[in-house]
Motif scaffolding. Sequence first.
Motif, PDB file in Angstrom:
ATOM      1  N   GLU A  58      37.057  43.937  28.739  1.00  0.00           N
ATOM      2  CA  GLU A  58      36.675  43.480  30.083  1.00  0.00           C
ATOM      3  C   GLU A  58      37.833  43.552  31.083  1.00  0.00           C
ATOM      4  O   GLU A  58      37.640  43.312  32.281  1.00  0.00           O
ATOM      5  N   MET A  59      39.037  43.899  30.643  1.00  0.00           N
ATOM      6  CA  MET A  59      40.181  43.960  31.548  1.00  0.00           C
ATOM      7  C   MET A  59      40.070  45.175  32.456  1.00  0.00           C
ATOM      8  O   MET A  59      39.789  46.292  32.009  1.00  0.00           O
ATOM      9  N   THR A  60      40.300  44.972  33.764  1.00  0.00           N
ATOM     10  CA  THR A  60      40.182  46.049  34.739  1.00  0.00           C
ATOM     11  C   THR A  60      41.509  46.783  34.882  1.00  0.00           C
ATOM     12  O   THR A  60      42.560  46.310  34.447  1.00  0.00           O
ATOM     13  N   ALA A  61      41.451  47.951  35.531  1.00  0.00           N
ATOM     14  CA  ALA A  61      42.665  48.731  35.776  1.00  0.00           C
ATOM     15  C   ALA A  61      43.645  47.951  36.649  1.00  0.00           C
ATOM     16  O   ALA A  61      44.865  48.017  36.447  1.00  0.00           O
ATOM     17  N   GLU A  62      43.132  47.207  37.630  1.00  0.00           N
ATOM     18  CA  GLU A  62      44.008  46.422  38.499  1.00  0.00           C
ATOM     19  C   GLU A  62      44.742  45.348  37.706  1.00  0.00           C
ATOM     20  O   GLU A  62      45.938  45.098  37.910  1.00  0.00           O
ATOM     21  N   GLN A  63      44.046  44.710  36.777  1.00  0.00           N
ATOM     22  CA  GLN A  63      44.682  43.692  35.949  1.00  0.00           C
ATOM     23  C   GLN A  63      45.757  44.297  35.043  1.00  0.00           C
ATOM     24  O   GLN A  63      46.809  43.696  34.821  1.00  0.00           O
ATOM     25  N   LEU A  64      45.500  45.496  34.536  1.00  0.00           N
ATOM     26  CA  LEU A  64      46.489  46.166  33.694  1.00  0.00           C
ATOM     27  C   LEU A  64      47.748  46.493  34.493  1.00  0.00           C
ATOM     28  O   LEU A  64      48.876  46.311  34.006  1.00  0.00           O
ATOM     29  N   ARG A  65      47.556  46.982  35.728  1.00  0.00           N
ATOM     30  CA  ARG A  65      48.718  47.295  36.562  1.00  0.00           C
ATOM     31  C   ARG A  65      49.512  46.035  36.877  1.00  0.00           C
ATOM     32  O   ARG A  65      50.754  46.040  36.856  1.00  0.00           O
ATOM     33  N   ALA A  66      48.817  44.945  37.178  1.00  0.00           N
ATOM     34  CA  ALA A  66      49.507  43.686  37.470  1.00  0.00           C
ATOM     35  C   ALA A  66      50.272  43.200  36.239  1.00  0.00           C
ATOM     36  O   ALA A  66      51.394  42.682  36.362  1.00  0.00           O
TER      37      ALA A  66
END
Length: 257
Positions: free
Chosen positions: A235-243
């Motif tokens: 469920e982790m988004t690309a934005e969360q991964l970058r952060a």
Amino acid sequence: MPKNRNTFSSDASTALRAWGRRAASRAVHRGWQWIQQAGAVTAERPGPYRFGRIGTATKLAFPLGTVFGERWIELGDHCIIGEQVTLTAGMMPGLDLGPDPVLRLGNGVVLGRGSHVVASQRVTFGDDVFCGPYVYVTSDNHSYDDPHQPIGRQWPRSAPVSIGSGSWLGTGAVILPGARLGRNVVVAAGSVVRGEVPDHAVVAGAPAKVVRRWEEGTGWVPPLRTAPPVPIPSEMTAEQLRALADAPPPDDGPPAG
């Protein structure tokens, strides 16, 4: 006396040349990207190749390596074939190899850049086989029976090859004629494999030997030295991964003692 120099004109000329080099570099790279996209081979855009089958979402990157006998080559769905990968069926182009496929890739197979798959007898990849760059898989090997003839002129020895589903072949691995790899086999980088490899085994060396194996009820023998990696939550988004990647490391305080 030194001649007068127009400093402004010289600086402008230098800047203009630098701008021209940057523009030319961007143009070359954009042009090459366009060529790579246009030259890639898919079921919808096979180019000059007539494979026995190209599955859905399978893509062969441009530039390709040597390709012939493609009528006897079948590629499954969602395969990724890297640049400069050689795929050949038969000893040479133009041979009639009969009604059955000679080289078959299952679904989800990945062949790394510069790999070679050379098949005059049946070579089969199961589903989800991943190969690093410069892997070599062949059903043929030179023979040297006659000491009076150049080795390259002697008829090769050939035998079918099979690679089980879920296996991983490391960079530079060599799979020789007659090799039969089971499911989820790991071949260490640079290994040379012949003969039979059981399911869930790790092989390494030249010739490759089993160095680790999964045993039901016991687990890995010998045991793994590190804990398994924690997968990224689905469920982790690309934005969360970058952060997460940009976050500073945690401060655990001063060392104890």
